[in-house]
Write a protein that holds these residues in place. Structure first.
Motif, short mmCIF file in Angstrom:
data_model
loop_
_atom_site.label_atom_id
_atom_site.label_comp_id
_atom_site.label_asym_id
_atom_site.label_seq_id
_atom_site.Cartn_x
_atom_site.Cartn_y
_atom_site.Cartn_z
N ASP A 185 -4.38 15.26 -36.48
CA ASP A 185 -5.06 14.24 -36.54
C ASP A 185 -5.44 13.47 -34.84
O ASP A 185 -4.19 12.37 -34.76
CB ASP A 185 -5.57 13.75 -36.71
N PRO A 186 -5.84 13.58 -33.74
CA PRO A 186 -5.09 13.61 -32.24
C PRO A 186 -5.44 11.49 -31.58
O PRO A 186 -4.44 11.45 -31.55
CB PRO A 186 -6.06 14.17 -31.78
N GLU A 187 -6.09 11.43 -32.76
CA GLU A 187 -6.44 10.06 -32.94
C GLU A 187 -5.39 9.12 -33.79
O GLU A 187 -5.21 7.79 -33.22
CB GLU A 187 -8.08 9.21 -33.01
N ALA A 188 -5.00 9.53 -34.65
CA ALA A 188 -4.40 9.28 -36.36
C ALA A 188 -2.82 9.87 -35.04
O ALA A 188 -2.26 8.64 -34.82
CB ALA A 188 -4.23 9.66 -37.31
N LEU A 189 -2.14 10.26 -34.30
CA LEU A 189 -1.51 10.31 -33.52
C LEU A 189 -1.48 8.84 -32.81
O LEU A 189 0.21 8.97 -32.17
CB LEU A 189 -1.11 12.19 -33.17
N ALA A 190 -1.74 9.41 -31.55
CA ALA A 190 -2.04 7.94 -30.75
C ALA A 190 -1.67 6.34 -31.52
O ALA A 190 -0.69 5.78 -30.37
CB ALA A 190 -3.21 8.57 -29.88
N LEU A 191 -2.52 6.38 -32.67
CA LEU A 191 -1.67 5.34 -32.81
C LEU A 191 -1.04 5.30 -33.79
O LEU A 191 -0.05 4.40 -32.99
CB LEU A 191 -3.08 5.07 -33.99
#
Length: 213
Positions: A185-191
């Protein structure tokens, strides 16, 4: 008669060419029509979370909750302005991330970890979202360690807080690194990347503070 036959042959050739061009155009249209759904499906797949994303978020929520609780203990126990400032930044930064991660789990239809019965009473034991949170995951403090921290004050508290928070942060960084390796998940990876960057910097800051208290 020869001229008439030539005209007929010419018209027949033009008609045949037209059929060939029409068929090519239809083939091109069919190809273009099937490419879009395929591209759309690929794009959608890239935005879907996987099991690693869910595990990361379900583990990081209670991990952040304990960090916020540790930070809340600083007020009234420490007289060190730098420690007080650090604790305020940790609590202020991680609580919004908790709220964001809870929202993700709700969107994903995944279980949101309960707040461990009595977080205020330092009870971090038990099963939280299917994981044993009794101090064995990612630098989490045991209930006994949390009670020791709660009972300390002054420079002794500062040292204990910094030592515990360094260990806690290192655990979070390891969890985030696992997410970067396995998540989707892009958002989880960014976090995860944000956690690594922020908490590594705070570890360096706390190492310096430990030499001063």
């Amino acid at each position: 008669m020869d001229a008439r036959a030539s005209s007929i042959r010419l018209l027949a050739g033009i008609a045949a060419a037209g059929l060939i061009l029409t068929g090519c155009a239809a083939g091109a249209d069919t190809s273009a029509g099937t490419a879009a759904p395929g591209g759309s499906s690929s794009s959608a797949a890239q935005g879907e979370q996987n099991d690693a994303d869910v595990a990361f978020v379900q583990g990081m929520i209670p991990h952040h909750r304990q960090a916020v609780e540790m930070a809340d203990l600083v007020a009234g126990r420490s007289q060190n302005a730098q420690v007080i400032d650090l604790a305020a930044r940790i609590g202020g930064g991680q609580q919004p991330e908790i709220d964001m991660m809870i929202g993700w789990l709700e969107e994903w239809g995944a279980e949101v970890p309960a707040e461990g019965g009595d977080m205020g009473g330092m009870d971090m034991g038990g099963d939280m979202g299917g994981m044993d949170m009794g101090g064995g995951m990612g630098g989490m403090m045991t209930p006994e360690q949390m009670q020791q921290l709660q009972g300390a004050s002054g420079p002794a508290f500062d040292r204990m807080f910094l030592e515990m928070m360094i260990e806690h942060h290192r655990g979070a960084v390891e969890m985030a690194q696992t997410e970067l390796q396995d998540g989707a998940d892009p958002e989880a990876l960014a976090l995860a990347q944000k956690i690594i960057d922020t908490q590594q910097a705070e570890i360096t800051e706390m190492d310096t503070l430990l030499q001063q208290v």
